[in-house]
Write a protein that holds these residues in place. Structure first.
Motif, PDB file in Angstrom:
ATOM      1  N   ALA A 155       2.647  -0.901   4.354  1.00 17.82           N
ATOM      2  CA  ALA A 155       2.139   0.388   3.881  1.00 17.82           C
ATOM      3  C   ALA A 155       3.186   1.454   4.127  1.00 17.82           C
TER       4      ALA A 155
ATOM      5  N   ALA B 226      -2.613   0.338  -4.375  1.00 18.08           N
ATOM      6  CA  ALA B 226      -2.413  -0.996  -3.812  1.00 18.08           C
ATOM      7  C   ALA B 226      -1.739  -1.848  -4.880  1.00 18.08           C
TER       8      ALA B 226
ATOM      9  N   ASP C  11       0.845  -1.198   0.000  1.00 21.23           N
ATOM     10  CA  ASP C  11       0.000   0.000   0.000  1.00 21.23           C
ATOM     11  C   ASP C  11       0.875   1.241   0.000  1.00 21.23           C
TER      12      ASP C  11
END
Length: 746
Positions: A121, A74, A34
């Motif tokens: 992320a 993503a 992410d």
């Protein structure tokens, strides 16, 4: 306090490392890599963000927000990706200062770069400086005929970060220093109407693609623009050629510095978490360890008293009830049995003791020079109603020997044996103490207690899964000045008296005072009475007074009767109570050597504790005096899934020249090839002061605290060269490296 001393020492050692329990700014995901960020020339609204792999293959694309230029992607990918922001007819650019929007040119082509991984992320911003990083990466790959990998990316990111003092990839370009750098680039573009920010960025990328600026005009303009924004940078000019200063730390130094901080963070976090967990578990174990040694001592003493009474009466058995329990002793010639009974529960045992402790001459003989031995073995109540109500077994066992070697003024006591209760089983290898007396001028055969001196306690046992094996030694005692005068056996007297007008007239200004031999005047407190009569109660007064002395030293003060007769007073009640107190001798130097271990961990070492202000400290309950001390620990800590750590710690708790409480702390720990030393001077609340943490490789973290916050003067250096400084970001303490990257401390 003693039971947690080892753990407290290790906790303090972890604390002086000052770095805490965090690391990085990423969070985990299980689905994708992410990536999010913001795209800036001015803010690029509704721009197209494309993510490509190292070969240039398009992985994914999205649009930036039409409000703040942010984006999210993503990616089903692991590795280095290049992010490119482009514009079409639907895209706009917004000037954040003027809030004026303009068309975003279709020639827009700003890039950023990152090493991504599925399940992680991270923030990857796109800006003029991130474009420079990409240009530097490409140049390095071409120069070295290498591949676009994470190592090359990090080197380029560090080089550009060092020059401008920000992380060109992870820092937000719309906040703080980074926003000011972007504004300086915009100012360069605005100063030349023929150039856009994109043009300046491309010129800057070309100028810096070899890691320095080779006399390009754009660098001179940018340095001037940064100066106008009150920004400093790590570039120096030599005849118009801008290069990073030669005294900047190398990339190798930065790597060493980050590894150093990571080692601190890992070790401190692991140690702190371990100590917190183990301390809580040991506290619970100790709370669940039900051995009432006070009751053992009191019971043995009472049983010996009963044996004396039985012997004096010429009997072979005796029963006495105390607090709802029946205590029965039986036997003769030094060998006795005992039974303790309460309801349907019975405890039994046996005692042997010398004849000199029995009979009419016992008190005359007891203080003569001789050795006396008492042996005991058996069960007795736990005498802990709360624990029993919570399910504990109301039973404890003692099997051991108590030996006393006596003189008139000194009795040495040695205890060995085992005490068992519920899940705990202690072996007292040796407890050695001295009971010291003062000669009593009134009765040479009954000296006055002065103080108890514990010499050593050698203990081994199991507490709820923890094995403890240690020797506590008291090396020295000192005497407190205030306790010295009133120590030993102190008798206090309580009394009640009244003042009365015998004629029945009204009692006016009723008062009653007592003057002690030392001149202290005590005021009686009013407790009961009527118009002509007032009772008074006096508190416990040091001293043993006879009736005549009290009567002769009571005063009615200004008490009068309304009919001008003189009030009389009478003593109703007197009671004296002897209290055995220490005359001020307290342990000033204590050493503990031992081991505490569980099935997965072990703490082994030596603690030495010195109390440094025993003579002068006020020990009363109301006192606010600070206990001053020196404590040191040296030993080994073995934690699960961690290498064995050698640890030393010393804490000097003292008053400085301003009479303020301070702590000087030194600590070191080593494991594998790592050796870290710490020194610090902090106030009593550990909120103000300085801590220095060093490694054997020349790294040094200098941390200055003010009101519990890290000051900007705090730095990380390598052989004197600056690697980074400490600051707060969004209320979180971080270390900001000179290469522009940062890490959280806590």
């Amino acid at each position: 306090m003693k039971r947690n001393l080892l753990l407290s020492a290790v906790t303090a050692c972890a604390m002086v490392g000052i770095v805490g329990c965090g690391g990085g700014s990423s969070s985990a995901s299980t689905e994708s890599a992410d990536v999010s960020g913001v795209a800036v020339d001015d803010l690029i609204l509704n721009g197209i963000v494309e993510a490509s792999d190292a070969s240039g293959k398009l992985l994914e694309k999205t649009r930036t927000s039409d409000k703040d230029g942010s984006y999210q992607l993503a990616l089903d990918y692991d590795g280095v990706v290049t992010l490119t922001v482009k514009c079409d007819n639907a895209s706009k650019m917004l000037n954040a200062e003027t809030n004026v929007s303009a068309t975003c040119p279709t020639t827009m082509n700003l890039r950023s770069i990152a090493d991504v991984a599925k399940g992680v992320a991270q923030e990857v911003h796109i800006s003029p400086l991130s474009e420079v990083v990409v240009a530097r990466v490409k140049a390095m790959v071409q120069e070295n005929a290498g591949s676009l990998d994470a190592k090359t990316l990090e080197q380029a990111r560090s080089e550009i970060g060092v020059m401008f003092g920000v992380d060109p990839i992870a820092d937000s370009p719309v906040k703080g220093t980074y926003a000011d750098v972007v504004q300086a680039i915009q100012n360069v573009a605005n100063a030349d109407k023929t150039q856009s920010v994109l043009d300046v960025t491309q010129a800057l990328a070309e100028a810096l693609k070899d890691g320095s600026a080779d006399g390009e005009d754009v660098m001179g303009s940018l340095v001037e623009a940064m100066a106008s924004e009150n920004l400093t940078n790590n570039l120096t000019s030599n005849n118009g050629v801008y290069t990073p200063p030669s005294n900047l730390a190398s990339m190798t130094d930065f790597e060493a510095g980050k590894a150093f901080m990571e080692a601190l963070r890992t070790q401190t976090t692991t140690t702190t978490d371990f100590v917190d967990t183990e301390e809580a578990k040991i506290n619970t174990a100790l709370d669940n360890t039900l051995i009432n040694l006070e009751y053992v001592g009191n019971t043995l003493s009472m049983l010996v008293d009963n044996i004396q009474l039985m012997t004096e009466a010429g009997e072979t058995t005796l029963t006495k009830e105390v607090d709802g329990k029946e205590y029965t002793v039986a036997g003769s010639d030094g060998a006795y049995t005992y039974t303790i009974k309460e309801g349907d529960t019975t405890w039994v045992g046996k005692i042997s003791l010398p004849a000199v402790l029995l009979g009419d001459s016992a008190m005359d003989e007891v203080f003569k020079s001789q050795t006396l031995t008492l042996n005991a073995e058996g069960d007795m109540p736990l005498d802990d109603a709360t624990a029993v109500a919570q399910g504990a077994e109301d039973n404890q066992a003692f099997a051991g020997t108590i030996t006393t070697t006596r003189t008139l003024t000194n009795t040495q006591v040695t205890i060995t044996g085992k005490v068992t209760s519920n899940a705990s089983d202690y072996e007292v290898k040796e407890l050695s103490a001295n009971v010291v007396y003062r000669e009593n001028p009134l009765d040479i055969n009954e000296p006055t207690f002065d103080y108890l001196k514990l010499n050593k306690l050698d203990l081994e046992g199991v507490i709820d899964g923890y094995t403890i094996d240690g020797l506590l030694t008291v090396n020295a005692y000192e005497q407190n000045n205030a306790w010295k005068a009133k120590g030993g056996a102190v008798t206090t007297t309580e009394m009640e008296a009244y003042v009365e007008c015998e004629s029945g007239a009204e009692l006016q200004n009723p008062s009653l005072t007592f003057t002690a031999p030392d001149g202290t005047v005590y005021n009686g407190g009013k407790t009961w009475g009527n118009d002509s009569y007032q009772g008074f109660e006096f508190p416990a007064i040091d001293g043993d007074f006879d009736w005549d002395y009290v009567v002769n030293h009571l005063s009615i003060g200004n008490s009068t009767c309304a009919d001008d007769t003189t009030p009389r007073f009478e003593v109703d009640y007197m009671d004296d109570e002897e209290k055995i107190t220490n005359s001020g001798y307290l342990p000033s130097d204590t050493t503990f050597v031992g081991t505490i271990k569980s099935t997965t961990a072990q703490l082994e070492g030596t603690i030495q504790a010195k109390w440094t202000n025993i003579p002068t400290i006020d020990l009363s309950d109301e006192s606010t005096d600070e206990k001053l001390y020196d404590v040191s620990f040296s030993g080994k800590l073995q934690m699960p899934e961690r290498p064995e750590t050698l640890t030393t710690l010393s804490v000097h708790h003292y008053l400085d020249d301003k009479k303020e409480v301070m702590n000087k702390v030194t600590a070191s720990y080593s494991y594998d090839a790592t050796l870290i030393n710490s020194t610090g001077t902090l106030d009593d609340k550990l909120e103000n002061g300085v801590v220095d943490i060093t490694s054997k490789s020349g790294l040094k973290a200098h941390i200055s605290l003010k009101d519990a916050e890290i000051e900007p003067t705090s730095t990380l250096t390598k052989d004197g060269k600056l690697l980074g400084s400490f600051e707060y970001r969004d209320d979180a303490a971080v270390i900001k490296y000179a290469d522009g990257s940062f890490e959280t401390l806590f």
